[in-house]
Design an enzyme around this catalytic site. Structure first.
Site, mmCIF file in Angstrom:
data_model
loop_
_atom_site.group_PDB
_atom_site.id
_atom_site.type_symbol
_atom_site.label_atom_id
_atom_site.label_comp_id
_atom_site.label_asym_id
_atom_site.label_seq_id
_atom_site.Cartn_x
_atom_site.Cartn_y
_atom_site.Cartn_z
ATOM 1 N N TYR A 65 0.848 -1.191 0.000
ATOM 2 C CA TYR A 65 0.000 0.000 0.000
ATOM 3 C C TYR A 65 0.881 1.239 0.000
ATOM 4 O O TYR A 65 1.904 1.298 0.709
ATOM 5 C CB TYR A 65 -0.903 0.041 1.241
ATOM 6 N N GLU A 103 -3.409 7.671 -3.964
ATOM 7 C CA GLU A 103 -3.335 6.352 -3.324
ATOM 8 C C GLU A 103 -3.128 5.263 -4.376
ATOM 9 O O GLU A 103 -3.797 5.267 -5.420
ATOM 10 C CB GLU A 103 -4.631 6.101 -2.544
#
Length: 393
Positions: A109, A197
């Site tokens: 992530y 993101e």
């Protein structure tokens, strides 16, 4: 402002961030054509909506031939996808992303956002990427590593290197990841993002680094600098009431209840939402008229709130400072003339020109307008009136 995944990936590609090959598609036939052109052994069919959790909701499918691509596309397009972020009403899928599958070794992530308390940019990374990242954040926050970036200095190479090491990337991939982080930060700053993101950021078995999913949100106040970004807006994904409010320079957020709230200032808005809940009601919205109201602007605010079929009452809770109570009152009267008051309106006015505002409402003698003196009394009455209206249906 949000954009779709395929649009975010194209922006990332322009900034040197590796992405899978792929194209959007708007019909099963187009999806099949894109898949044929890709010629991949595995093709990913991905629903494009402004919400996460698509994979768990059945909005992401792996196809092993063209017929499967066409079948999955026909099953997803035109259907409502319900995820933990859409709410029970779901979102209609009007477009797809068709892209080549990736040979994944491990998922990570990576994200960038703003810490408004410290006025810093936060670069976040974790070795626990994928669909469960929200669970990781809630249950094991120590697995998410952060680098705080002074915006006056920018992201430094040593910070990217340190985060890459803490995330556990193998040595022969770290250089690629560090470059990707620096490029993502440049995109974040140059395009005035509020969020960037990549989840998951994947390491492939061939030691490549790829942004397998992408999410970019932008600061609405900076869109005047980026017409190329604003052109990507998909209005079908946005609440029409929020769009109308934005055009009128109003801040509107749908909360799903039946007591609409019109206030001035975010602090008063939160207090109003809380007091409605305290008296057993459900706020329908958060509508902040700001500090530069006009009669026309207030009338438009009333119209927008009444356009929501679930609204049973409106609570106007104003503490006039720069805003003037007589302008607010005039807007309520104007709304009654232009569009009519479909639901009862409870008005609590205080501050600048309060007596003039109360006089305007009294002289208008509008049967659906209830003037109160205290915030508590206004909230309680608005909740009661909404409950009565609901029972009468």
């Amino acid at each position: 402002m949000k954009i779709h995944e395929y649009q975010a990936k194209q922006l990332m590609k322009w900034y040197g961030i590796p992405i899978p090959k792929g194209q959007p598609a708007f019909s099963p036939e187009e999806a099949a054509r894109v898949a044929k052109d890709l010629g991949a052994a595995v093709t990913v069919v991905k629903a494009q909506i402004y919400a996460g959790g698509r994979g768990k909701a059945g909005g992401v499918k792996l196809a092993h031939n063209i017929d499967e691509v066409k079948y999955f596309a026909s099953q997803i397009l035109g259907k409502k996808l319900v995820t933990h972020q859409t709410g029970p009403e779901g979102k209609m899928v009007n477009r797809l992303l068709i892209e080549e599958g990736s040979d994944i070794e491990k998922e990570y992530y990576l994200g960038i956002t703003i810490d408004r308390d410290s006025a810093e940019v936060i670069l976040m990374g974790s070795a626990e990427g994928g669909m469960e990242i929200e669970t990781v954040a809630a249950e094991a926050p120590e697995k998410i590593f952060m680098e705080r970036v002074n915006p006056a200095v920018g992201l430094q190479p040593f910070q990217a290197k340190r985060l890459t090491c803490r995330m556990g990337f193998p040595g022969n991939a770290r250089g690629k990841v560090q470059t990707l982080m620096m490029n993502l930060y440049t995109l974040f700053v140059e395009k005035d993002c509020s969020l960037a993101e990549i989840n998951p950021l994947v390491l492939t078995k061939g030691n490549d680094i790829i942004a397998l999913d992408a999410k970019l949100n932008f600061d609405d106040s900076a869109l005047f600098r980026h017409p190329e970004v604003e052109a990507l807006r998909d209005e079908s994904e946005e609440d029409p009431k929020e769009r109308a409010a934005a055009k009128a320079s109003l801040s509107y957020v749908n909360l799903g209840g039946d007591v609409a709230c019109m206030v001035n200032g975010a602090g008063l808005a939160m207090a109003t939402v809380d007091i409605i809940k305290f008296y057993g009601g459900e706020p329908a919205n958060f509508l902040d008229v700001g500090g530069d109201s006009t009669v026309e602007k207030i009338a438009e605010a009333i119209r927008i709130m009444q356009s929501d079929d679930q609204v049973r009452s409106v609570f106007v809770n104003i503490f006039g400072g720069i805003n003037k109570c007589d302008v607010i009152a005039g807007g309520i009267v104007e709304a009654a003339k232009l569009v009519g008051l479909k639901v009862p309106v409870v008005a609590r006015l205080d501050g600048t020109n309060v007596e003039a505002g109360k006089k305007i409402l009294r002289e208008a003698a509008l049967p659906k307008v209830h003037l109160v003196g205290k915030m508590e009394d206004g909230a309680k009455l608005a909740v009661e009136l909404a409950a009565q209206a609901k029972e009468a249906v």
